[in-house]
Write a protein that holds these residues in place. Structure first.
Motif, PDB file in Angstrom:
ATOM      1  N   LEU A 276     -49.907 -17.711   8.992  1.00  0.00           N
ATOM      2  CA  LEU A 276     -48.847 -17.182   8.134  1.00  0.00           C
ATOM      3  C   LEU A 276     -47.840 -16.385   8.957  1.00  0.00           C
ATOM      4  CD1 LEU A 276     -47.600 -16.793   5.388  1.00  0.00           C
ATOM      5  CD2 LEU A 276     -49.182 -14.894   4.979  1.00  0.00           C
ATOM      6  N   GLY A 277     -48.322 -15.585   9.906  1.00  0.00           N
ATOM      7  CA  GLY A 277     -47.421 -14.836  10.768  1.00  0.00           C
ATOM      8  C   GLY A 277     -46.520 -15.753  11.570  1.00  0.00           C
ATOM      9  N   LEU A 278     -47.076 -16.869  12.056  1.00  0.00           N
ATOM     10  CA  LEU A 278     -46.277 -17.832  12.814  1.00  0.00           C
ATOM     11  C   LEU A 278     -45.237 -18.498  11.923  1.00  0.00           C
ATOM     12  CD1 LEU A 278     -45.780 -19.348  15.474  1.00  0.00           C
ATOM     13  CD2 LEU A 278     -47.558 -20.966  14.794  1.00  0.00           C
ATOM     14  N   ALA A 279     -45.601 -18.820  10.686  1.00  0.00           N
ATOM     15  CA  ALA A 279     -44.644 -19.422   9.752  1.00  0.00           C
ATOM     16  C   ALA A 279     -43.479 -18.463   9.487  1.00  0.00           C
ATOM     17  CB  ALA A 279     -45.345 -19.796   8.456  1.00  0.00           C
ATOM     18  N   CYS A 280     -43.780 -17.182   9.326  1.00  0.00           N
ATOM     19  CA  CYS A 280     -42.724 -16.182   9.125  1.00  0.00           C
ATOM     20  C   CYS A 280     -41.821 -16.096  10.357  1.00  0.00           C
ATOM     21  CB  CYS A 280     -43.335 -14.816   8.828  1.00  0.00           C
ATOM     22  SG  CYS A 280     -44.205 -14.719   7.241  1.00  0.00           S
ATOM     23  N   TYR A 281     -42.412 -16.214  11.532  1.00  0.00           N
ATOM     24  CA  TYR A 281     -41.634 -16.152  12.771  1.00  0.00           C
ATOM     25  C   TYR A 281     -40.691 -17.348  12.879  1.00  0.00           C
ATOM     26  CZ  TYR A 281     -40.768 -15.321  17.784  1.00  0.00           C
ATOM     27  OH  TYR A 281     -40.196 -15.072  18.989  1.00  0.00           O
ATOM     28  N   PHE A 282     -41.176 -18.546  12.547  1.00  0.00           N
ATOM     29  CA  PHE A 282     -40.319 -19.731  12.584  1.00  0.00           C
ATOM     30  C   PHE A 282     -39.163 -19.583  11.587  1.00  0.00           C
ATOM     31  CE2 PHE A 282     -43.811 -22.306  14.617  1.00  0.00           C
ATOM     32  CZ  PHE A 282     -43.063 -22.659  15.729  1.00  0.00           C
ATOM     33  N   LEU A 283     -39.450 -19.064  10.406  1.00  0.00           N
ATOM     34  CA  LEU A 283     -38.396 -18.853   9.417  1.00  0.00           C
ATOM     35  C   LEU A 283     -37.371 -17.847   9.938  1.00  0.00           C
ATOM     36  CD1 LEU A 283     -37.058 -19.085   6.675  1.00  0.00           C
ATOM     37  CD2 LEU A 283     -38.779 -17.514   5.751  1.00  0.00           C
ATOM     38  N   PHE A 284     -37.835 -16.785  10.567  1.00  0.00           N
ATOM     39  CA  PHE A 284     -36.938 -15.775  11.115  1.00  0.00           C
ATOM     40  C   PHE A 284     -36.055 -16.364  12.214  1.00  0.00           C
ATOM     41  CE2 PHE A 284     -36.318 -12.029  14.009  1.00  0.00           C
ATOM     42  CZ  PHE A 284     -35.465 -11.335  13.173  1.00  0.00           C
ATOM     43  N   LEU A 285     -36.653 -17.169  13.106  1.00  0.00           N
ATOM     44  CA  LEU A 285     -35.867 -17.808  14.161  1.00  0.00           C
ATOM     45  C   LEU A 285     -34.836 -18.758  13.573  1.00  0.00           C
ATOM     46  CD1 LEU A 285     -38.644 -18.582  16.825  1.00  0.00           C
ATOM     47  CD2 LEU A 285     -36.862 -16.840  16.955  1.00  0.00           C
ATOM     48  N   HIS A 286     -35.210 -19.460  12.507  1.00  0.00           N
ATOM     49  CA  HIS A 286     -34.269 -20.353  11.819  1.00  0.00           C
ATOM     50  C   HIS A 286     -33.051 -19.568  11.334  1.00  0.00           C
ATOM     51  CE1 HIS A 286     -32.666 -23.219   8.892  1.00  0.00           C
ATOM     52  NE2 HIS A 286     -32.849 -22.319   7.950  1.00  0.00           N
ATOM     53  N   LYS A 287     -33.293 -18.366  10.831  1.00  0.00           N
ATOM     54  CA  LYS A 287     -32.209 -17.553  10.299  1.00  0.00           C
ATOM     55  C   LYS A 287     -31.306 -16.986  11.391  1.00  0.00           C
ATOM     56  CE  LYS A 287     -32.949 -17.643   5.819  1.00  0.00           C
ATOM     57  NZ  LYS A 287     -31.917 -18.138   4.876  1.00  0.00           N
ATOM     58  N   ILE A 288     -31.891 -16.501  12.470  1.00  0.00           N
ATOM     59  CA  ILE A 288     -31.074 -15.821  13.490  1.00  0.00           C
ATOM     60  C   ILE A 288     -30.501 -16.784  14.520  1.00  0.00           C
ATOM     61  CG2 ILE A 288     -32.371 -13.693  13.209  1.00  0.00           C
ATOM     62  CD1 ILE A 288     -33.804 -14.278  15.822  1.00  0.00           C
ATOM     63  N   THR A 289     -30.797 -18.083  14.407  1.00  0.00           N
ATOM     64  CA  THR A 289     -30.228 -19.096  15.316  1.00  0.00           C
ATOM     65  C   THR A 289     -29.255 -20.003  14.574  1.00  0.00           C
ATOM     66  OG1 THR A 289     -32.139 -20.551  14.930  1.00  0.00           O
ATOM     67  CG2 THR A 289     -32.215 -19.100  16.866  1.00  0.00           C
ATOM     68  N   ASN A 290     -28.672 -19.481  13.504  1.00  0.00           N
ATOM     69  CA  ASN A 290     -27.659 -20.214  12.745  1.00  0.00           C
ATOM     70  C   ASN A 290     -28.187 -21.515  12.167  1.00  0.00           C
ATOM     71  OD1 ASN A 290     -25.624 -18.251  13.409  1.00  0.00           O
ATOM     72  ND2 ASN A 290     -25.433 -19.214  15.416  1.00  0.00           N
ATOM     73  N   GLY A 291     -29.425 -21.479  11.670  1.00  0.00           N
ATOM     74  CA  GLY A 291     -29.942 -22.619  10.929  1.00  0.00           C
ATOM     75  C   GLY A 291     -30.581 -23.709  11.748  1.00  0.00           C
ATOM     76  N   GLN A 292     -31.089 -23.382  12.952  1.00  0.00           N
ATOM     77  CA  GLN A 292     -31.793 -24.391  13.753  1.00  0.00           C
ATOM     78  C   GLN A 292     -33.044 -24.859  13.003  1.00  0.00           C
ATOM     79  OE1 GLN A 292     -31.153 -25.583  17.094  1.00  0.00           O
ATOM     80  NE2 GLN A 292     -29.124 -24.720  16.780  1.00  0.00           N
TER      81      GLN A 292
END
Length: 613
Positions: A276-292
């Motif tokens: 779950l922590g990893l899923a949250c991290y991927f979502l966060f990276l998606h947000k701060i990388t302009n939708g990667q």
């Protein structure tokens, strides 16, 4: 597959892949003079506890004999292009291969200088000569005459990372305690037949790993490994030679409601906290990388994937890539399920060496996933920095890093790392973000940490959890509370006007109040309020006297965007007409249809335009 011991060899044998990575990394960083591979563990006897130095010396001697990693030397074979390791035999073991250093301190500054030297001085070790472990005893003011360590003294066990990882410390302390109590527990026959790190390294080179090879090739198929994620960097990237490798770390604790929602989601969706922590991290990276939507990061793995390896001191850490692909309209429930499946499959083949993974992509100059990482730590009190260890009947407490050095002095080769910690004793979750000060300002990392916390609170709000999880992840916002209030205030443009006041009345009042102020501007043209009123009055009089426009009549205006458009609009309103704008870009048939609908007898047009009505 079962591990077995090989015939005792004193000739050089291939080093493990983990050892090779550390050795090569250290030799590549020599120009930068960054000793990043010292691993000091610092302890101090608690009050009224003492430790016999004589017994400690004897226990350490037997411990080095038991664990061959602590007496291993390395040499690079240029003919085979291979790093080799060699075990120093008991007969050839000399004092330089294992040393106990003694020193004294009087002030805290002197102590901090000694501790910092243990961490940063790369000359303390020489892996090529087998100098990979040392013990440093630090006395307060003067050495004890009775060979006893007291509560004001310190004990440092320092290891080179090429032969040691963090899980090895549990094994080291366990065996040290046993040998300190009774060296008779050291059994030569059992020692000769037990599995050694050398056996693991040799088996690792002989394993076919066909299934793992196919899995990792498919997992990274069409992945642009050279492309770095567009994080919100503040500084341009420097070469490793010019990077300081210092880091900044910002953390926060989960409150009770957030932790409860986190646990509830894992149990109801058959997830682990790590997944779950990893899923949250991927979502966060998606947000701060302009939708990667194709994200690949690295994660360090313990590497002790077999039970037989749990009792061996050595360097087992492997780094694996974790790739997550998803659509921007996916829900968080779908994302977490996908991440869970990906992680389970990746862990199944986590023994596949990083070198082999990179060899499958020979055109990649630098794997970008090595710069961004994720870490999950599950800790108990006896695993934390404040733990109490036992050596014989003596209790010693470990010193936290904050006593050793400033946090910004700590070494970090990564660009960005997110760590989730689970304190099993308090059942408490916390998060910490580490980032390179060579790439980020401290304010940026503070803001990013706040945004991650905001995202978690949106996702795991107890009142809206089920609703949030099924919505598209693009609907989640990383805006902070002060940013939301600022945007709300900027968009609050409503102004109350009296219902009995007309627009042209307000315009005349503004002219009377500010006749010389600028009223309208377009490119290099402009008019003051007084000038605008003058032209409006001229046109109004002409509409009344020449075209006989009466109050309530519809008057159309077909002009390009210009100052004349404002003059015409205000003139029509001022004489009581109904203003109807027309676009000169519309087709002729549409313009004629609009004129018929409005029944307008008067149309204002630009003299430069030719419109065939």
């Amino acid at each position: 597959m079962r591990f077995s011991t090989f015939r005792l060899k004193t000739d050089p044998t291939p080093a493990s892949f983990a050892q090779t990575r550390v050795w090569l990394a250290e030799n590549k960083s020599e120009e930068a003079q960054i000793p990043i591979f010292n691993m000091p563990f610092i302890y101090r006897p608690i009050y009224n506890q003492t430790l016999s130095i004589r017994q400690l010396r004897r226990a350490l001697s037997f411990l080095v004999l038991k664990h061959q990693s602590l007496r291993t030397s390395f040499i690079f074979d240029s003919h085979q292009n291979l790093l080799m390791q060699q075990i120093t035999t008991e007969e050839n073991l000399h004092e330089n291969a294992f040393s106990i250093i003694e020193s004294t301190y009087e002030t805290e500054n002197q102590l901090n200088h000694i501790l910092k030297n243990e961490k940063y001085n790369r000359d303390l070790f020489n892996p090529n000569q087998g100098v990979v472990f040392r013990c440093h005893i630090i006395y307060h003011k003067r050495r004890s005459l009775d060979d006893i360590l007291s509560h004001q003294d310190l004990l440092i066990f320092n290891f080179h990372h090429v032969i040691f990882d963090f899980p090895s410390m549990k094994i080291f302390l366990r065996d040290l305690n046993q040998l300190y109590t009774n060296v008779q527990l050291f059994n030569d026959e059992q020692h000769a037949t037990s599995l050694r790190y050398l056996d693991y390294a040799m088996i690792e080179h002989e394993m076919a790993m066909i299934g793992a090879k196919m899995f990792w090739f498919d997992a990274l198929h069409n992945c642009d490994l050279d492309q770095r994620l567009p994080l919100p960097y503040d500084r341009h990237r420097l070469t490793n030679v010019h990077r300081s490798h210092n880091r900044i770390s910002i953390s926060f604790d989960f409150n009770q409601d957030l932790s409860q929602a986190f646990y509830l989601f894992t149990s109801s969706n058959s997830l682990s906290l790590e997944q779950l922590g990893l899923a949250c991290y991927f979502l966060f990276l998606h947000k701060i990388t302009n939708g990667q939507t194709d994200l690949c990061i690295g994660m360090n793995i313990d590497g002790r994937y077999k039970h037989e390896l749990k009792s061996i001191i050595g360097m087992f850490v492997n780094t694996i890539p974790l790739r997550c692909q998803f659509h921007s309209n996916t829900s968080f429930s779908q994302l977490s399920s996908s991440v869970s499946e990906m992680m389970i499959n990746s862990m199944k083949y986590s023994y596949f060496p990083l070198q082999y993974i990179l060899n499958q992509h020979p055109t990649v100059s630098h794997a970008a996933f090595l710069d961004i990482s994720f870490q999950y730590l599950s800790l108990m009190n006896n695993d934390t920095e404040n733990n109490i260890i036992l050596i014989g009947n003596s209790q010693l407490s470990s010193l936290p890093d904050s006593i050793q050095m400033n946090e910004n002095d700590m070494i970090n080769q990564l660009d960005f790392l997110l760590s989730i910690r689970h304190d099993l004793d308090r059942n408490q979750l916390s998060c910490e973000i580490h980032a390179s000060v060579d790439l980020f300002h401290s304010e940026t990392i503070i803001t990013l940490t706040q945004r991650f916390h905001t995202m978690l609170c949106q996702l795991f709000s107890l009142k809206q959890t089920s609703h949030r999880m099924d919505r598209s992840i693009d609907e989640l916002s990383l805006r902070l509370e002060d940013e939301r209030l600022l945007i709300q205030s900027m968009n609050n443009t409503q102004t109350s006007y009296s219902c009995s006041t007309c627009i042209h009345h307000e315009f005349v009042c503004r002219v009377m109040a500010h006749p010389q102020k600028l009223s309208v501007e377009l490119d290099d043209q402009c008019l003051t309020y007084c000038e605008l009123l003058y032209y409006v009055q001229l046109l109004s009089i002409r509409l009344l006297n020449e075209y006989h426009v009466n109050p309530g009549d519809v008057v159309c205006q077909c002009v390009e965007r210009s100052i004349s458009m404002f003059v015409g609009m205000l003139s029509i309103i001022m004489i009581g007409g109904s203003y109807c704008p027309l676009s000169p870009r519309d087709p002729r048939n549409r313009l004629q249809h609009l004129l018929q609908q409005t029944q307008s007898d008067c149309v204002l047009v630009d003299s430069k335009l030719w419109i065939p009505w």
